[in-house]
Write an enzyme that holds these catalytic residues in place. Structure first.
Site, PDB file in Angstrom:
ATOM      1  N   SER A   1       0.873  -1.167   0.000  1.00  0.00           N
ATOM      2  CA  SER A   1       0.000   0.000   0.000  1.00  0.00           C
ATOM      3  C   SER A   1       0.912   1.219   0.000  1.00  0.00           C
ATOM      4  O   SER A   1       1.878   1.282   0.771  1.00  0.00           O
ATOM      5  CB  SER A   1      -0.934  -0.004   1.207  1.00  0.00           C
ATOM      6  OG  SER A   1      -1.997   0.911   0.965  1.00  0.00           O
ATOM      7  N   GLU A   2       0.609   2.175  -0.887  1.00  0.00           N
ATOM      8  CA  GLU A   2       1.600   3.206  -1.184  1.00  0.00           C
ATOM      9  C   GLU A   2       1.837   4.205  -0.059  1.00  0.00           C
ATOM     10  O   GLU A   2       2.765   4.994  -0.131  1.00  0.00           O
ATOM     11  CB  GLU A   2       1.235   3.926  -2.494  1.00  0.00           C
ATOM     12  CG  GLU A   2      -0.057   4.727  -2.483  1.00  0.00           C
ATOM     13  CD  GLU A   2      -1.275   3.914  -2.935  1.00  0.00           C
ATOM     14  OE1 GLU A   2      -1.234   2.673  -2.825  1.00  0.00           O
ATOM     15  OE2 GLU A   2      -2.262   4.526  -3.380  1.00  0.00           O
ATOM     16  N   ASN A   3       1.026   4.171   0.999  1.00  0.00           N
ATOM     17  CA  ASN A   3       1.340   5.027   2.135  1.00  0.00           C
ATOM     18  C   ASN A   3       2.477   4.457   2.981  1.00  0.00           C
ATOM     19  O   ASN A   3       2.928   5.106   3.914  1.00  0.00           O
ATOM     20  CB  ASN A   3       0.097   5.268   3.001  1.00  0.00           C
ATOM     21  CG  ASN A   3      -0.499   3.996   3.534  1.00  0.00           C
ATOM     22  OD1 ASN A   3      -0.612   3.007   2.820  1.00  0.00           O
ATOM     23  ND2 ASN A   3      -0.875   4.000   4.798  1.00  0.00           N
TER      24      ASN A   3
END
Lengths: 233, 224
Positions: free
Chosen positions: B46-48
């Site tokens: 997940s890109e966070n």
């Protein structure tokens, strides 16, 4: 040991003036500098250009500074879920610049790494690329993006020490280390200020050289924006 | 019969391969995680800032410091790693993530995608979508074949502001599985159970071709 501790959040904000460009760490409401946001609000600093991945929600996070109209411009990648933001944006009171999230992160990293600009493929062929220099590498077009230039960075860490070393927890890390690197003056608030020597030098996420002022925050609310759970039977 | 959201997710899950790192967008793409084929190892990014994302937490075990890019509370599986946003998009741009699944408002026959902005409506932003589509080598779009007004979302050219050019490889809709061929347009590969080729052609505004008979999708869990 160079001691970066300030007694109180108000001392940490010394020099913050109207019209400045400031970075705020956090992703959504995760890892945001709650104490600093509250103090900026009380200080009443106006016409701020805020660089933050998101713009908070009504009544929390940067939503608190939108309420008091202290923000002139937001630079973000995603700004949903905030009625006051939407109202100010549509009425033209608030200027908004939307940029790809990876570009936002890299513009922070570049600022803290002595890199004035860089090429990225993100946004090529879209309105994000309008007016920007294009260059082809390995047959693929890239657009030139510049490092941010911000007077202050406000970040939040899990643990820190008087030297300014920081450690983050979970996905509350997000933009915080990059913004810490990018600020001309970086203010770090931490959940726990530990004695110097207590943090393992092998596991420091941001070395203290990037942090100018540090203090222990209090009363963290850590509001959850989108609570999703599995039900127990 | 047209597939529901779970059906679309189930069909996309068949594209997963052992050893892949996968980024799932918000909405239908998130459901893909529920249908990982047995016997293969997948890690979700997940890109966070997490690799090794697990399912939602049990009620009462939510951690505000642990969310995904949709700001939902999540868990981390054994072997997970956290990192900052620059490293996260570094691994995305450097093509370390083998598959990206995301939703779309429109896709063109050249694989252009529009999914972030409707002029005249409140614009919320592109988030990480532009970075993902600009770099990922394998992009699958999960969406309905038509919009709520019944108009095709598979067009000769996008009418909405685009998110990325010539990047989509495959599309799974409620009606069909289609590949993008830069020369020929949409290539119809499979149809949803009971959906005719004629219906799919009628609901596709862009160029559509097929190589021989079009089989029905195989959905082991049947219509859910």
């Amino acid at each position: 040991m160079i001691d970066k501790r300030v007694a109180h959040v108000d001392a940490a904000l010394e020099g913050l003036e109207d019209g400045m460009t400031v970075l705020f760490g956090g992703f959504g409401l995760c890892g945001i500098p709650e104490n600093t946001i509250a103090a900026v609000r009380s200080r009443g600093t106006k016409n701020l250009t805020c660089i933050c991945n998101n713009a908070g929600v009504d009544g929390f996070g940067l939503g608190l500074l939108l309420e008091t109209r202290q923000i002139k411009k937001m630079i973000s990648s995603y700004v949903g879920e905030n009625e006051e933001f939407e109202r100010q944006m549509l009425s033209g009171e608030l200027d908004v610049e939307l940029i790809p999230q990876g570009t936002l992160a890299e513009r922070c990293r570049a600022a803290g790494s002595g890199i004035p600009a860089f090429y990225t493929p993100a946004g090529y062929g879209t309105e994000v690329a309008e007016g920007k220099e294009i260059r082809v590498f390995h047959g693929k077009p890239h657009i030139l993006e510049h490092a941010f230039d911000a007077s202050f960075a406000f970040v939040k860490a899990w643990k820190g020490d008087a030297s300014g070393n920081l450690v983050f927890k979970g996905t509350a890390r997000n933009f915080n280390p990059l913004m810490a690197m990018a600020g001309k003056i970086t203010v770090a608030e931490v959940e726990e200020l530990v004695p110097v020597g207590a943090l393992d030098p092998n596991n420091i996420h941001v070395p203290g050289i990037f942090v100018h002022r540090i203090f222990q925050g209090d009363r963290y609310e850590k509001r959850i924006e989108n609570r999703t759970v599995r039900k127990r039977n | 019969m047209a597939l529901d959201k779970n059906g679309i997710a189930q069909r996309i899950a068949q594209e997963l391969r052992d050893g892949w790192y996968v980024n799932l967008g918000i909405g239908i793409p998130t459901l893909v995680a529920n249908y990982i084929p047995e016997g293969i190892a997948i890690e979700f990014q997940s890109e966070n800032g997490i690799l090794g994302m697990g399912p939602f937490p049990w009620e009462g075990e939510e951690d505000p410091d642990l969310i995904n890019a949709g700001k939902q509370t999540i868990t981390a599986l054994p072997g997970a790693a956290y990192f900052d946003s620059a490293m996260s998009f570094g691994m995305i741009r450097a093509k370390k993530v083998q598959l990206t699944v995301l939703g779309a408002m429109e896709v063109s026959e050249y694989g252009d995608i529009a999914n972030w902005k409707i002029p005249g409506k409140m614009v919320k932003g592109m988030g990480g979508a532009m970075d993902l589509v600009a770099s990922a080598e394998n992009i699958i779009v999960a969406m309905q074949h038509t919009n709520p007004r019944g108009e095709s979302k598979l067009l000769s050219a996008c009418t909405l502001p685009i998110t990325g050019v010539r990047c989509v490889k495959k599309i799974v809709t409620d009606l069909a599985v289609l590949a993008i061929d830069q020369e020929r347009g949409f290539v119809l590969l499979e149809r949803a159970p009971g959906v005719s080729v004629e219906e799919i052609i009628a609901k596709t505004a862009g160029k559509i071709v097929m190589d021989g008979p079009v089989p029905e999708m195989f959905l082991p869990y049947s219509a859910s």
